[in-house]
Design a protein around this motif. Structure first.
Motif, PDB file in Angstrom:
ATOM      1  N   GLY A 196       1.335  -1.063   0.403  1.00 44.29           N
ATOM      2  CA  GLY A 196      -0.718   0.439  -0.178  1.00 44.29           C
ATOM      3  C   GLY A 196       0.918   1.280  -0.272  1.00 44.29           C
ATOM      4  O   GLY A 196       0.011   2.915  -0.235  1.00 44.29           O
ATOM      5  N   GLU A 197       1.796   0.839   0.500  1.00 41.02           N
ATOM      6  CA  GLU A 197       2.886   2.882   0.637  1.00 41.02           C
ATOM      7  C   GLU A 197       2.803   3.078  -0.934  1.00 41.02           C
ATOM      8  O   GLU A 197       2.876   4.807  -0.809  1.00 41.02           O
ATOM      9  CB  GLU A 197       4.530   1.783   1.069  1.00 41.02           C
ATOM     10  CG  GLU A 197       5.194   3.201   1.481  1.00 41.02           C
ATOM     11  CD  GLU A 197       4.976   3.212   2.938  1.00 41.02           C
ATOM     12  OE1 GLU A 197       5.191   4.429   3.368  1.00 41.02           O
ATOM     13  OE2 GLU A 197       3.801   3.090   3.072  1.00 41.02           O
ATOM     14  N   TRP A 198       3.521   2.565  -1.834  1.00 39.90           N
ATOM     15  CA  TRP A 198       3.433   2.825  -3.157  1.00 39.90           C
ATOM     16  C   TRP A 198       1.551   4.142  -3.619  1.00 39.90           C
ATOM     17  O   TRP A 198       2.050   5.048  -3.634  1.00 39.90           O
ATOM     18  CB  TRP A 198       4.146   2.321  -4.018  1.00 39.90           C
ATOM     19  CG  TRP A 198       3.853   1.798  -5.906  1.00 39.90           C
ATOM     20  CD1 TRP A 198       3.653   1.613  -6.492  1.00 39.90           C
ATOM     21  CD2 TRP A 198       4.654   3.479  -5.829  1.00 39.90           C
ATOM     22  NE1 TRP A 198       4.437   3.154  -7.996  1.00 39.90           N
ATOM     23  CE2 TRP A 198       4.980   3.908  -7.797  1.00 39.90           C
ATOM     24  CE3 TRP A 198       5.957   4.818  -5.350  1.00 39.90           C
ATOM     25  CZ2 TRP A 198       5.768   4.747  -8.466  1.00 39.90           C
ATOM     26  CZ3 TRP A 198       6.354   5.181  -6.159  1.00 39.90           C
ATOM     27  CH2 TRP A 198       6.552   5.921  -7.961  1.00 39.90           C
ATOM     28  N   ALA A 199       0.662   3.329  -3.706  1.00 39.59           N
ATOM     29  CA  ALA A 199      -0.665   3.901  -3.176  1.00 39.59           C
ATOM     30  C   ALA A 199      -0.532   5.345  -2.421  1.00 39.59           C
ATOM     31  O   ALA A 199      -0.940   5.865  -3.219  1.00 39.59           O
ATOM     32  CB  ALA A 199      -1.447   2.933  -3.481  1.00 39.59           C
ATOM     33  N   GLY A 200      -0.563   4.799  -2.074  1.00 36.58           N
ATOM     34  CA  GLY A 200      -0.085   6.123  -0.857  1.00 36.58           C
ATOM     35  C   GLY A 200       0.268   7.158  -0.748  1.00 36.58           C
ATOM     36  O   GLY A 200      -0.506   8.328  -1.264  1.00 36.58           O
ATOM     37  N   LEU A 201       1.735   7.357  -1.585  1.00 36.83           N
ATOM     38  CA  LEU A 201       2.543   8.654  -1.926  1.00 36.83           C
ATOM     39  C   LEU A 201       1.892   8.649  -3.553  1.00 36.83           C
ATOM     40  O   LEU A 201       1.630  10.134  -3.403  1.00 36.83           O
ATOM     41  CB  LEU A 201       3.689   7.367  -2.595  1.00 36.83           C
ATOM     42  CG  LEU A 201       4.765   7.941  -0.893  1.00 36.83           C
ATOM     43  CD1 LEU A 201       5.616   7.223  -0.660  1.00 36.83           C
ATOM     44  CD2 LEU A 201       5.163   8.804   0.207  1.00 36.83           C
ATOM     45  N   ARG A 202       0.952   8.310  -4.132  1.00 37.74           N
ATOM     46  CA  ARG A 202       1.098   8.612  -5.403  1.00 37.74           C
ATOM     47  C   ARG A 202      -0.022   9.311  -5.425  1.00 37.74           C
ATOM     48  O   ARG A 202      -0.363  10.671  -5.748  1.00 37.74           O
ATOM     49  CB  ARG A 202       1.096   7.670  -6.600  1.00 37.74           C
ATOM     50  CG  ARG A 202       1.925   6.840  -7.160  1.00 37.74           C
ATOM     51  CD  ARG A 202       1.462   5.972  -8.753  1.00 37.74           C
ATOM     52  NE  ARG A 202       0.258   4.798  -8.168  1.00 37.74           N
ATOM     53  CZ  ARG A 202       0.241   3.885  -8.176  1.00 37.74           C
ATOM     54  NH1 ARG A 202       1.816   3.139  -7.780  1.00 37.74           N
ATOM     55  NH2 ARG A 202      -0.117   3.550  -7.941  1.00 37.74           N
ATOM     56  N   ARG A 203      -1.355   9.497  -4.335  1.00 38.70           N
ATOM     57  CA  ARG A 203      -1.990   9.526  -3.454  1.00 38.70           C
ATOM     58  C   ARG A 203      -1.965  11.302  -3.053  1.00 38.70           C
ATOM     59  O   ARG A 203      -2.602  12.246  -3.524  1.00 38.70           O
ATOM     60  CB  ARG A 203      -3.038   9.370  -2.597  1.00 38.70           C
ATOM     61  CG  ARG A 203      -4.644   9.679  -2.928  1.00 38.70           C
ATOM     62  CD  ARG A 203      -5.017   8.765  -1.475  1.00 38.70           C
ATOM     63  NE  ARG A 203      -4.420   8.655  -0.568  1.00 38.70           N
ATOM     64  CZ  ARG A 203      -3.906   8.692   0.340  1.00 38.70           C
ATOM     65  NH1 ARG A 203      -4.409  10.455   0.933  1.00 38.70           N
ATOM     66  NH2 ARG A 203      -3.492   8.482   1.369  1.00 38.70           N
ATOM     67  N   ILE A 204      -0.816  11.224  -2.837  1.00 38.19           N
ATOM     68  CA  ILE A 204      -0.490  12.477  -1.652  1.00 38.19           C
ATOM     69  C   ILE A 204       0.134  13.626  -3.159  1.00 38.19           C
ATOM     70  O   ILE A 204      -0.226  14.673  -2.780  1.00 38.19           O
ATOM     71  CB  ILE A 204      -0.100  12.849  -0.468  1.00 38.19           C
ATOM     72  CG1 ILE A 204       1.937  11.926  -0.657  1.00 38.19           C
ATOM     73  CG2 ILE A 204      -0.640  11.653   0.581  1.00 38.19           C
ATOM     74  CD1 ILE A 204       2.665  11.732   0.638  1.00 38.19           C
ATOM     75  N   TRP A 205       0.300  12.898  -3.513  1.00 40.60           N
ATOM     76  CA  TRP A 205       1.461  13.667  -4.518  1.00 40.60           C
ATOM     77  C   TRP A 205       0.494  13.806  -5.529  1.00 40.60           C
ATOM     78  O   TRP A 205       1.303  15.485  -6.062  1.00 40.60           O
ATOM     79  CB  TRP A 205       2.631  12.778  -5.222  1.00 40.60           C
ATOM     80  CG  TRP A 205       3.868  12.482  -4.805  1.00 40.60           C
ATOM     81  CD1 TRP A 205       4.372  12.942  -3.564  1.00 40.60           C
ATOM     82  CD2 TRP A 205       3.945  10.997  -5.124  1.00 40.60           C
ATOM     83  NE1 TRP A 205       4.648  12.193  -2.957  1.00 40.60           N
ATOM     84  CE2 TRP A 205       5.349  10.975  -3.782  1.00 40.60           C
ATOM     85  CE3 TRP A 205       4.680   9.761  -5.884  1.00 40.60           C
ATOM     86  CZ2 TRP A 205       6.284   9.877  -3.805  1.00 40.60           C
ATOM     87  CZ3 TRP A 205       5.498   9.167  -5.696  1.00 40.60           C
ATOM     88  CH2 TRP A 205       6.127   9.165  -4.693  1.00 40.60           C
ATOM     89  N   ALA A 206      -0.738  13.282  -5.733  1.00 39.39           N
ATOM     90  CA  ALA A 206      -1.780  13.725  -7.442  1.00 39.39           C
ATOM     91  C   ALA A 206      -2.226  15.489  -6.754  1.00 39.39           C
ATOM     92  O   ALA A 206      -2.517  16.192  -6.633  1.00 39.39           O
ATOM     93  CB  ALA A 206      -2.005  13.328  -7.698  1.00 39.39           C
ATOM     94  N   ALA A 207      -2.542  14.871  -4.762  1.00 45.36           N
ATOM     95  CA  ALA A 207      -3.708  16.170  -4.466  1.00 45.36           C
ATOM     96  C   ALA A 207      -2.659  16.883  -3.747  1.00 45.36           C
ATOM     97  O   ALA A 207      -3.189  18.198  -4.210  1.00 45.36           O
ATOM     98  CB  ALA A 207      -3.624  15.702  -2.529  1.00 45.36           C
ATOM     99  N   ALA A 208      -0.826  16.831  -3.949  1.00 49.09           N
ATOM    100  CA  ALA A 208      -0.518  18.507  -4.244  1.00 49.09           C
ATOM    101  C   ALA A 208       0.016  18.647  -5.251  1.00 49.09           C
ATOM    102  O   ALA A 208       1.071  20.163  -5.318  1.00 49.09           O
ATOM    103  CB  ALA A 208       0.772  17.783  -3.161  1.00 49.09           C
ATOM    104  N   GLY A 209       0.049  18.273  -6.389  1.00 46.77           N
ATOM    105  CA  GLY A 209       0.014  18.490  -7.592  1.00 46.77           C
ATOM    106  C   GLY A 209       1.806  18.726  -7.536  1.00 46.77           C
ATOM    107  O   GLY A 209       2.055  19.317  -8.746  1.00 46.77           O
TER     108      GLY A 209
END
Length: 309
Positions: A196-209
């Protein structure tokens, strides 16, 4: 075969089974040769059963279940003959040492052992198979674990924020809380084997643009790279800071995990699940409040760890 079908890839199945990927691949090829056909489609996203594979799996799963029951029966008889044993598991956590210490005080006549693994799914599978009596795991927000049917969950924290580790010379350390966007130009280290780590980080990067550079590796190696200023990396709030390293919360706590202990409903042979969980909770409270960064965060936020202190 069941492990490959359940995990969706030979690599993940090999980790779950405690063997190398080449060994499992060789074994699969031998089975396919013996049966005279391909059992899995190999795709970039993983492995999925062929029609023949589905047919074989329908016959294989009952065999695995019967073998599991036989192993558990023999193990139970062995425990009765040789004395009490307790097998616990955990993903990487500073709370493990305190948990073991408390269990050995509570159960001085019990042979207590621990298995650690970066894969929470692998540990949960081992509990379901009877190889572990209980496991302490974390579930990344937005990336649910595959909890085997029938396991009982004892939730320690419904949502715990994850912090960021960076060099103490990094400009962002001038602030007590770091924004994800402030780390857009940094190289992030990610351990792709952590469920789940990779998916979680991609999500917060996308949210931060942002779309930062990424290097894959294990978090033990990350410590040296962080202190050298080469990477930044997510970390548990209970992580101990090292010389040259700073640990900071992320603004808005965008990356979080759920912490829980899982066990079988029939309970551990040497200790009640409630006692196991009580010792785990006490250990976690101890290391949480010993962490300067986490302690500062807890003082500013209401939550079960603050309420239970």
């Amino acid at each position: 075969m069941c492990a490959i079908a359940d995990t969706g890839s030979v690599r993940k199945a090999a980790r779950q089974l405690g063997m190398t990927q080449p060994s499992l691949t060789t074994q699969l090829r031998r089975i396919e040769k013996a049966l005279g056909g391909q059992l899995f489609f190999r795709e970039p996203s993983g492995s999925r059963p062929t029609p023949l594979g589905h047919s074989v799996l329908c016959r294989a799963r009952p065999i695995v279940a019967e073998m599991r029951a036989l192993v558990e029966e023999i193990a139970s008889a062995s425990v009765r003959e040789e004395g009490a044993r307790l097998h616990i598991g955990s993903t990487n956590s500073p709370a493990v040492a305190g948990w073991l210490r408390r269990l050995r005080v509570r159960l001085p006549e019990t042979d207590t052992t621990i298995r650690t693994d970066v894969s929470a799914n692998a540990l949960l599978h081992m509990v379901a198979m009877g190889q572990l009596d209980a496991a302490f795991v974390h579930e990344v927000e937005g990336a649910p674990l595959r909890v085997p049917e029938g396991l009982v969950e004892h939730e320690l924290l419904a949502r715990e924020p994850q912090f960021i580790a960076l060099a103490d010379t990094h400009p962002a350390t001038a602030r007590s809380v770091v924004r994800v966007a402030d780390l857009a130009d940094d190289q992030w280290m990610v351990d792709p084997t952590v469920d789940g780590e990779w998916a979680g980080l991609r999500r917060i990067w996308a949210a931060a643009g942002i779309n930062p550079r990424v290097v894959h590796g294990d978090y033990l190696t990350a410590v040296d790279l962080v202190t050298a200023g080469e990477v930044v990396t997510p970390c548990q709030p209970t992580a101990r800071s090292r010389p040259g390293m700073a640990i900071r919360p992320l603004h808005g706590d965008p990356l979080a995990v759920r912490l829980f202990m899982a066990c079988r409903p029939d309970g551990a042979p040497a200790a009640a699940a409630d006692d196991l969980f009580a010792d785990l909770t006490a250990s976690y409270m101890e290391i949480a409040w010993a962490s300067e960064a986490y302690r500062d965060w807890l003082v500013r936020h209401d939550g079960p760890l603050r309420a239970g202190r």
